[in-house]
Design a protein around this motif. Structure first.
Motif, PDB file in Angstrom:
ATOM      1  N   GLU A 264       0.805  -1.219   0.000  1.00  0.00           N
ATOM      2  CA  GLU A 264       0.000   0.000   0.000  1.00  0.00           C
ATOM      3  C   GLU A 264       0.842   1.274   0.000  1.00  0.00           C
ATOM      4  OE1 GLU A 264      -2.790   0.028   3.211  1.00  0.00           O
ATOM      5  OE2 GLU A 264      -3.869  -1.752   2.494  1.00  0.00           O
ATOM      6  N   ARG A 265       2.053   1.223   0.578  1.00  0.00           N
ATOM      7  CA  ARG A 265       2.775   2.457   0.881  1.00  0.00           C
ATOM      8  C   ARG A 265       4.096   2.641   0.148  1.00  0.00           C
ATOM      9  NH1 ARG A 265       1.105   5.030   5.769  1.00  0.00           N
ATOM     10  NH2 ARG A 265      -0.776   4.019   6.561  1.00  0.00           N
ATOM     11  N   VAL A 266       4.688   1.573  -0.347  1.00  0.00           N
ATOM     12  CA  VAL A 266       6.031   1.695  -0.907  1.00  0.00           C
ATOM     13  C   VAL A 266       6.002   1.430  -2.411  1.00  0.00           C
ATOM     14  CG1 VAL A 266       8.420   0.902  -0.799  1.00  0.00           C
ATOM     15  CG2 VAL A 266       7.061   1.027   1.296  1.00  0.00           C
ATOM     16  N   GLU A 267       6.398   2.420  -3.155  1.00  0.00           N
ATOM     17  CA  GLU A 267       6.399   2.334  -4.607  1.00  0.00           C
ATOM     18  C   GLU A 267       7.336   1.231  -5.076  1.00  0.00           C
ATOM     19  OE1 GLU A 267       7.447   5.191  -8.454  1.00  0.00           O
ATOM     20  OE2 GLU A 267       7.471   6.011  -6.414  1.00  0.00           O
ATOM     21  N   GLY A 268       6.874   0.440  -6.023  1.00  0.00           N
ATOM     22  CA  GLY A 268       7.716  -0.603  -6.602  1.00  0.00           C
ATOM     23  C   GLY A 268       7.650  -1.936  -5.891  1.00  0.00           C
ATOM     24  N   VAL A 269       6.915  -2.030  -4.790  1.00  0.00           N
ATOM     25  CA  VAL A 269       6.764  -3.309  -4.096  1.00  0.00           C
ATOM     26  C   VAL A 269       5.379  -3.867  -4.426  1.00  0.00           C
ATOM     27  CG1 VAL A 269       6.777  -4.533  -1.894  1.00  0.00           C
ATOM     28  CG2 VAL A 269       8.321  -2.599  -2.250  1.00  0.00           C
ATOM     29  N   SER A 270       5.354  -4.895  -5.244  1.00  0.00           N
ATOM     30  CA  SER A 270       4.073  -5.459  -5.678  1.00  0.00           C
ATOM     31  C   SER A 270       4.034  -6.984  -5.608  1.00  0.00           C
ATOM     32  CB  SER A 270       3.762  -5.016  -7.112  1.00  0.00           C
ATOM     33  OG  SER A 270       4.780  -5.461  -7.994  1.00  0.00           O
ATOM     34  N   LYS A 271       5.183  -7.602  -5.269  1.00  0.00           N
ATOM     35  CA  LYS A 271       5.234  -9.066  -5.134  1.00  0.00           C
ATOM     36  C   LYS A 271       6.060  -9.426  -3.898  1.00  0.00           C
ATOM     37  CE  LYS A 271       6.944  -9.793  -9.230  1.00  0.00           C
ATOM     38  NZ  LYS A 271       7.524 -10.505 -10.392  1.00  0.00           N
ATOM     39  N   ALA A 272       5.595 -10.437  -3.171  1.00  0.00           N
ATOM     40  CA  ALA A 272       6.317 -10.885  -1.977  1.00  0.00           C
ATOM     41  C   ALA A 272       6.367 -12.406  -1.962  1.00  0.00           C
ATOM     42  CB  ALA A 272       5.633 -10.373  -0.716  1.00  0.00           C
ATOM     43  N   THR A 273       7.444 -12.930  -1.415  1.00  0.00           N
ATOM     44  CA  THR A 273       7.557 -14.370  -1.166  1.00  0.00           C
ATOM     45  C   THR A 273       7.725 -14.586   0.327  1.00  0.00           C
ATOM     46  OG1 THR A 273       8.474 -14.961  -3.327  1.00  0.00           O
ATOM     47  CG2 THR A 273       9.027 -16.409  -1.477  1.00  0.00           C
ATOM     48  N   ILE A 274       6.896 -15.455   0.888  1.00  0.00           N
ATOM     49  CA  ILE A 274       7.031 -15.865   2.286  1.00  0.00           C
ATOM     50  C   ILE A 274       7.726 -17.218   2.309  1.00  0.00           C
ATOM     51  CG2 ILE A 274       5.826 -16.495   4.413  1.00  0.00           C
ATOM     52  CD1 ILE A 274       3.472 -14.703   3.439  1.00  0.00           C
ATOM     53  N   ILE A 275       8.845 -17.298   3.009  1.00  0.00           N
ATOM     54  CA  ILE A 275       9.530 -18.568   3.238  1.00  0.00           C
ATOM     55  C   ILE A 275       9.342 -18.902   4.712  1.00  0.00           C
ATOM     56  CG2 ILE A 275      11.752 -19.777   3.245  1.00  0.00           C
ATOM     57  CD1 ILE A 275      12.587 -18.053   0.875  1.00  0.00           C
ATOM     58  N   ASP A 276       8.466 -19.841   4.986  1.00  0.00           N
ATOM     59  CA  ASP A 276       8.076 -20.158   6.365  1.00  0.00           C
ATOM     60  C   ASP A 276       8.736 -21.472   6.770  1.00  0.00           C
ATOM     61  OD1 ASP A 276       6.837 -20.653   8.803  1.00  0.00           O
ATOM     62  OD2 ASP A 276       4.911 -19.846   8.145  1.00  0.00           O
ATOM     63  N   LEU A 277       9.742 -21.362   7.651  1.00  0.00           N
ATOM     64  CA  LEU A 277      10.494 -22.543   8.072  1.00  0.00           C
ATOM     65  C   LEU A 277      10.305 -22.856   9.558  1.00  0.00           C
ATOM     66  CD1 LEU A 277      13.814 -22.181   6.030  1.00  0.00           C
ATOM     67  CD2 LEU A 277      11.624 -23.176   5.354  1.00  0.00           C
ATOM     68  N   ASP A 278       9.273 -22.300  10.168  1.00  0.00           N
ATOM     69  CA  ASP A 278       8.852 -22.743  11.496  1.00  0.00           C
ATOM     70  C   ASP A 278       8.387 -24.200  11.379  1.00  0.00           C
ATOM     71  OD1 ASP A 278       7.763 -21.419  14.287  1.00  0.00           O
ATOM     72  OD2 ASP A 278       6.395 -22.978  13.594  1.00  0.00           O
ATOM     73  N   ALA A 279       8.438 -24.940  12.479  1.00  0.00           N
ATOM     74  CA  ALA A 279       8.051 -26.359  12.429  1.00  0.00           C
ATOM     75  C   ALA A 279       6.566 -26.551  12.133  1.00  0.00           C
ATOM     76  CB  ALA A 279       8.395 -27.040  13.752  1.00  0.00           C
ATOM     77  N   HIS A 280       5.762 -25.502  12.358  1.00  0.00           N
ATOM     78  CA  HIS A 280       4.314 -25.592  12.162  1.00  0.00           C
ATOM     79  C   HIS A 280       3.892 -24.914  10.858  1.00  0.00           C
ATOM     80  CE1 HIS A 280       5.025 -25.897  16.511  1.00  0.00           C
ATOM     81  NE2 HIS A 280       3.920 -26.624  16.564  1.00  0.00           N
ATOM     82  N   GLN A 281       2.831 -25.408  10.278  1.00  0.00           N
ATOM     83  CA  GLN A 281       2.257 -24.789   9.080  1.00  0.00           C
ATOM     84  C   GLN A 281       1.817 -23.350   9.383  1.00  0.00           C
ATOM     85  OE1 GLN A 281      -1.503 -26.504   7.993  1.00  0.00           O
ATOM     86  NE2 GLN A 281      -1.894 -24.954   6.444  1.00  0.00           N
ATOM     87  N   GLY A 282       2.137 -22.426   8.479  1.00  0.00           N
ATOM     88  CA  GLY A 282       1.779 -21.012   8.674  1.00  0.00           C
ATOM     89  C   GLY A 282       0.394 -20.697   8.147  1.00  0.00           C
ATOM     90  N   ASN A 283      -0.611 -21.244   8.810  1.00  0.00           N
ATOM     91  CA  ASN A 283      -1.973 -21.156   8.261  1.00  0.00           C
ATOM     92  C   ASN A 283      -2.572 -19.759   8.313  1.00  0.00           C
ATOM     93  OD1 ASN A 283      -2.064 -21.512  11.132  1.00  0.00           O
ATOM     94  ND2 ASN A 283      -4.229 -22.021  10.995  1.00  0.00           N
ATOM     95  N   GLY A 284      -2.047 -18.866   9.157  1.00  0.00           N
ATOM     96  CA  GLY A 284      -2.610 -17.523   9.243  1.00  0.00           C
ATOM     97  C   GLY A 284      -2.366 -16.716   7.984  1.00  0.00           C
ATOM     98  N   HIS A 285      -1.093 -16.551   7.611  1.00  0.00           N
ATOM     99  CA  HIS A 285      -0.804 -15.788   6.392  1.00  0.00           C
ATOM    100  C   HIS A 285      -1.310 -16.521   5.152  1.00  0.00           C
ATOM    101  CE1 HIS A 285       2.701 -18.359   5.519  1.00  0.00           C
ATOM    102  NE2 HIS A 285       3.148 -18.133   6.737  1.00  0.00           N
ATOM    103  N   GLU A 286      -1.392 -17.856   5.231  1.00  0.00           N
ATOM    104  CA  GLU A 286      -1.920 -18.609   4.088  1.00  0.00           C
ATOM    105  C   GLU A 286      -3.398 -18.294   3.854  1.00  0.00           C
ATOM    106  OE1 GLU A 286       1.389 -22.067   4.903  1.00  0.00           O
ATOM    107  OE2 GLU A 286      -0.733 -22.559   5.244  1.00  0.00           O
ATOM    108  N   ARG A 287      -4.164 -18.217   4.917  1.00  0.00           N
ATOM    109  CA  ARG A 287      -5.575 -17.850   4.771  1.00  0.00           C
ATOM    110  C   ARG A 287      -5.719 -16.412   4.266  1.00  0.00           C
ATOM    111  NH1 ARG A 287      -9.934 -20.561   7.376  1.00  0.00           N
ATOM    112  NH2 ARG A 287      -9.359 -22.718   7.845  1.00  0.00           N
TER     113      ARG A 287
END
Length: 366
Positions: free
Chosen positions: A178-201
Motif C-alpha cells: 500500500e505504501r512503498v512504490e515498486g513493491v508489488s510481489k512478496a515471497t514468504i519462506i516459512d520454516l517454522d516447524a508448524h504450518q503457517g496457516n494464518g498468512h496462508e488464509r
C-alpha cells in the motif's frame, strides 16, 4: 512523518507512526524491551519462553554486534495500523479475556480483568507486530532487516491461535504493497516447524504473494483449507534430521526464488525445529538452524532481493542463544551488518548507511 515518506503513501492510507525515518547510525534490527512478557509467572504456564527476545539482544550486545545506540526501537502497532488487515470484529473479540486465554493457550488469563491482559500480554504482541511492519520498510531500504520478535503465522485477519494474536506477517506485506512504490510481489519462506496457516488464509486468493512452507505434517494446525495457498509445500516426518532438512530447504528455497522474483522475501525463522522441542517434533541441531538461516539469506542476497526475518516459534530455553549465534554467523558471512552486500553486487545505493560507523542517509523506499 517526513514529506519524503508521506509521498510513499497512497491516497487514503491512514497516518502511521511505524514508517518514520530511522537514523543512519542504526542497524536494521528492530526490538523493544516491551516485547518480553512477564506477568505474575503466568507466562511460564505456556512452553514458550516469553523472555527469549530480550535474551537474544543481550547475547548480541555481549558480542558487541548491537548497542543501545544502533538498534531500532520498535513501536506498538495502533488500532488503525491493525485494521489494515484485521476486522474490527476480531479486534473487539480481544477485549474478552477468555478469547485471549484461548489464543495464547494460557487458561488462567480468562479469570483476569481485560485491562491487565491488554497491558501485560497483548501490548507486547502489538509492539512485536509494529516491529515487523517497521522491519519490512527497513528491509526495502537497507537490503535486509531482522525483527527480533514477531512471526505470528497462525493469526489471520479474523482469527488468532497458537500464541499468535496479530497477523504481523500479513500486515508487513500489506503495508509495503500500500505504501512503498515498486513493491508489488512478496515471497514468504516459512520454516517454522508448524504450518503457517494464518498468512496462508490471508493470501489465499492473492497472486502477488508466493508462499513456501516447510513443516512437520503431523502437528498443529493441520489446516487443509489454508494449504491451498502454499505454492511450494514441503511436509516433513517426525524426527527429520539435519542432512535431509537442509537439502530440502536449499533445493526449495532456490526453486522458489527462481520461479518468481519477488520485491521482498519475508522469512519466518522459527527455531522450534530444534531437536527436543516439545511442540515441533523435528530433530535439527543448533548448527543446522544456523546453516538453514545462512542458506535463506544467501539465496535472497545473491539475487539482490531484500529480506525480512522474524523469529517466530521456539520452545526451549536455549533457542535465544541459537538465534543470536545465527545472526552473528550471518554477519561473519557478510550477509548482514554494515557493508553487507549481495553476492551479485551491493543492494544499497551509494552512501546508504547500515550501521554506527557508516555515513550517509538511508535511501527512500523504492
Amino acid at each position: 512523518m517526513s514529506q519524503k515518506e508521506s509521498k510513499q503513501e497512497k491516497k487514503g492510507s491512514h497516518r502511521t507512526e511505524l514508517y518514520t525515518e530511522v537514523p543512519a547510525r542504526c542497524l536494521p534490527i528492530v526490538y523493544s524491551p516491551e516485547y518480553n512478557i512477564t506477568f505474575l509467572g503466568l507466562e511460564k504456564l505456556h512452553p514458550f519462553d516469553a523472555g527469549k527476545w530480550g535474551k537474544v539482544v543481550h547475547f548480541l550486545k555481549e558480542e558487541q554486534f548491537l548497542t543501545d545506540d544502533n538498534i531500532v526501537e520498535a513501536r506498538e502497532a495502533s488500532e488503525e495500523d491493525l485494521l489494515v488487515v484485521h476486522t474490527r470484529r476480531y479486534l473487539n473479540k480481544l477485549k474478552w479475556s477468555l478469547v485471549v486465554a484461548t489464543i495464547t493457550e494460557i487458561p488462567p488469563l480468562l479469570f483476569l480483568p481485560n485491562f491487565l491482559v491488554q497491558r501485560k500480554v497483548l501490548r507486547p504482541l502489538r509492539t512485536q507486530t509494529g516491529g515487523t511492519i517497521m522491519a519490512g520498510k527497513l528491509a526495502i531500504e537497507r537490503g535486509w532487516a531482522i525483527n527480533v520478535g514477531g512471526g505470528f503465522h497462525h493469526c489471520s485477519s479474523d482469527k488468532g491461535g497458537g500464541f499468535c494474536a496479530y497477523a504481523d506477517i500479513t500486515l508487513s506485506i500489506k503495508f509495503l504493497f500500500e505504501r512503498v512504490e515498486g513493491v508489488s510481489k512478496a515471497t514468504i519462506i516459512d520454516l517454522d516447524a508448524h504450518q503457517g496457516n494464518g498468512h496462508e488464509r490471508d493470501f489465499l486468493e492473492d497472486r502477488r504473494v508466493y508462499i513456501m512452507d516447510v513443516y512437520n505434517r503431523y502437528i498443529y494446525p493441520g489446516d487443509g483449507y489454508a494449504k491451498r495457498a502454499i505454492k511450494r509445500k514441503v511436509e516433513l516426518d517426525w524426527g527429520t534430521e539435519d542432512q535431509e532438512y537442509l537439502q530440502k530447504v536449499e533445493l526449495h528455497c532456490e526453486g522458489a526464488l527462481n520461479e518468481v522474483r519477488p520485491d521482498i522475501v519475508v522469512y519466518n525463522a522459527g527455531t522450534d525445529i530444534l531437536d527436543g522441542d516439545p511442540l515441533g517434533g523435528l530433530a535439527i541441531s543448533p548448527q543446522g538452524i544456523i546453516k538453514r538461516d545462512e542458506i535463506v539469506f544467501r539465496a535472497a542476497r545473491r539475487r539482490g532481493i531484500p529480506i525480512l526475518m522474524v523469529t517466530s516459534g521456539g520452545y526451549q530455553r536455549k533457542t535465544a542463544r541459537i538465534i543470536a549465534d545465527s545472526i552473528l554467523n550471518l554477519q561473519r558471512q557478510g550477509l548482514v551488518g554494515c557493508g553487507a552486500a549481495d553476492e551479485a553486487g551491493p543492494s544499497l545505493a551509494p552512501g546508504t548507511a547500515c550501521g554506527p560507523v557508516c555515513a550517509g542517509v538511508p535511501t527512500p523506499a523504492r
